[in-house]
Each structure stands twice: as C-alpha cells, then as structure tokens.
Motif scaffolding. Structure first.
Motif, PDB file in Angstrom:
ATOM      1  N   ARG A 299      -6.922   5.965  -2.519  1.00  0.00           N
ATOM      2  CA  ARG A 299      -6.257   5.639  -1.249  1.00  0.00           C
ATOM      3  C   ARG A 299      -6.568   6.735  -0.239  1.00  0.00           C
ATOM      4  NH1 ARG A 299      -0.314   4.672  -0.907  1.00  0.00           N
ATOM      5  NH2 ARG A 299      -0.220   6.778  -1.656  1.00  0.00           N
TER       6      ARG A 299
ATOM      7  N   LYS B 169     -10.802   4.114  -7.778  1.00  0.00           N
ATOM      8  CA  LYS B 169     -10.304   3.599  -6.503  1.00  0.00           C
ATOM      9  C   LYS B 169      -9.353   4.640  -5.921  1.00  0.00           C
ATOM     10  CE  LYS B 169      -8.258  -0.668  -4.758  1.00  0.00           C
ATOM     11  NZ  LYS B 169      -7.652  -1.946  -5.167  1.00  0.00           N
TER      12      LYS B 169
ATOM     13  N   LYS C 208       0.823  -1.203   0.000  1.00  0.00           N
ATOM     14  CA  LYS C 208       0.000   0.000   0.000  1.00  0.00           C
ATOM     15  C   LYS C 208       0.857   1.253   0.000  1.00  0.00           C
ATOM     16  CE  LYS C 208      -3.969  -2.113   2.187  1.00  0.00           C
ATOM     17  NZ  LYS C 208      -4.957  -2.018   3.242  1.00  0.00           N
TER      18      LYS C 208
ATOM     19  N   TYR D 135      -8.563   1.775   1.109  1.00  0.00           N
ATOM     20  CA  TYR D 135      -9.038   2.080  -0.239  1.00  0.00           C
ATOM     21  C   TYR D 135     -10.550   2.241  -0.196  1.00  0.00           C
ATOM     22  CZ  TYR D 135      -4.523   0.633  -2.126  1.00  0.00           C
ATOM     23  OH  TYR D 135      -3.191   0.538  -2.420  1.00  0.00           O
ATOM     24  N   ARG D 136     -11.044   3.138  -1.015  1.00  0.00           N
ATOM     25  CA  ARG D 136     -12.487   3.273  -1.184  1.00  0.00           C
ATOM     26  C   ARG D 136     -12.765   3.653  -2.633  1.00  0.00           C
ATOM     27  NH1 ARG D 136     -12.523   8.171   2.810  1.00  0.00           N
ATOM     28  NH2 ARG D 136     -11.649   9.792   1.496  1.00  0.00           N
TER      29      ARG D 136
ATOM     30  N   GLU E  73      -7.694  11.947   1.715  1.00  0.00           N
ATOM     31  CA  GLU E  73      -7.173  11.261   0.542  1.00  0.00           C
ATOM     32  C   GLU E  73      -5.654  11.418   0.476  1.00  0.00           C
ATOM     33  OE1 GLU E  73      -7.884  11.844  -4.141  1.00  0.00           O
ATOM     34  OE2 GLU E  73      -9.698  11.859  -2.915  1.00  0.00           O
TER      35      GLU E  73
END
Length: 113
Positions: free
Chosen positions: A104, A102, A3, A87-88, A112
């Motif tokens: 982070r 997507k 990530k 993540y969203r 964000e």
C-alpha cells in the motif's frame, strides 16, 4: 474492499468531527465503518447491574462510535495531509529468492504506508 486498515492514521473529511485525526482502532468491513480514536464520541447511559466481577455502577460513559469509511481519509506520512491509497507490486529478494509482494502507498507522495 476497504483500503483503510487497523492502526492507520486517518483524518475525518466530513461530519461533525471534520479535520480531526486519530488512529483506527477497529474496522467493520461488512458495515463499511471504522472506529477512530477520539472521533465521534457519544455519551452512553449505563444502568447499574451485575457483571462477572460483581456489581457495576450506573452512570454516563463517553465512548467512540463507528464512523462511515467514506468520511475518513488516510493521512500521508510525509505531508501529514489526507491522501488516497493505492497498491503496487514490488519484488523483494530474501535469501536468494525473489518474491512479489503487494504494497500500500500514499498516492500524494508515493511513500509506503
């Protein structure tokens, strides 16, 4: 999957450089390591020799060495403290077309990255 990405601001959370912050210069995903600016500096002994531009001098050179990805954490842009990354999916509308992307984000503040 890592990530942590290139150019992220990270903080070392364990090891000899614990507490130091720096920018990620390079990520080695197969080795699960990252190269962080100003962290894990080692002395490299260079031998005098030849390169494409002519002769090179020997001596000592201080360079950064890769550090394991589990020993660093991304710094939250709002609080400047280490945080986890999530993540969203967000819907973005551009030129009348909606698109799902997507994103982070820092789990501590929700900002964000």
């Amino acid at each position: 999957m890592a990530k942590i990405k290139k150019d992220d601001l990270v903080q070392v959370i364990s090891g000899k450089d614990k507490g130091k912050q720096g920018k990620v210069l390079r990520v080695f995903p197969t080795d699960e390591r990252v190269l962080v600016e100003g962290v894990n500096r080692v002395t490299k002994h260079l031998r005098a020799g030849q390169d494409n531009n002519g002769s090179t001098e020997g001596g000592l050179q201080v360079v950064e060495a890769p550090i394991h990805i589990s020993n660093v954490a991304v710094v939250d842009p709002e609080t400047k403290k280490p945080t986890r990354v999530g993540y969203r999916f967000e819907t973005v509308e551009k030129d009348g077309v909606s698109k799902t992307v997507k994103v982070r984000f820092a789990k501590a503040s929700g900002k964000e990255l």
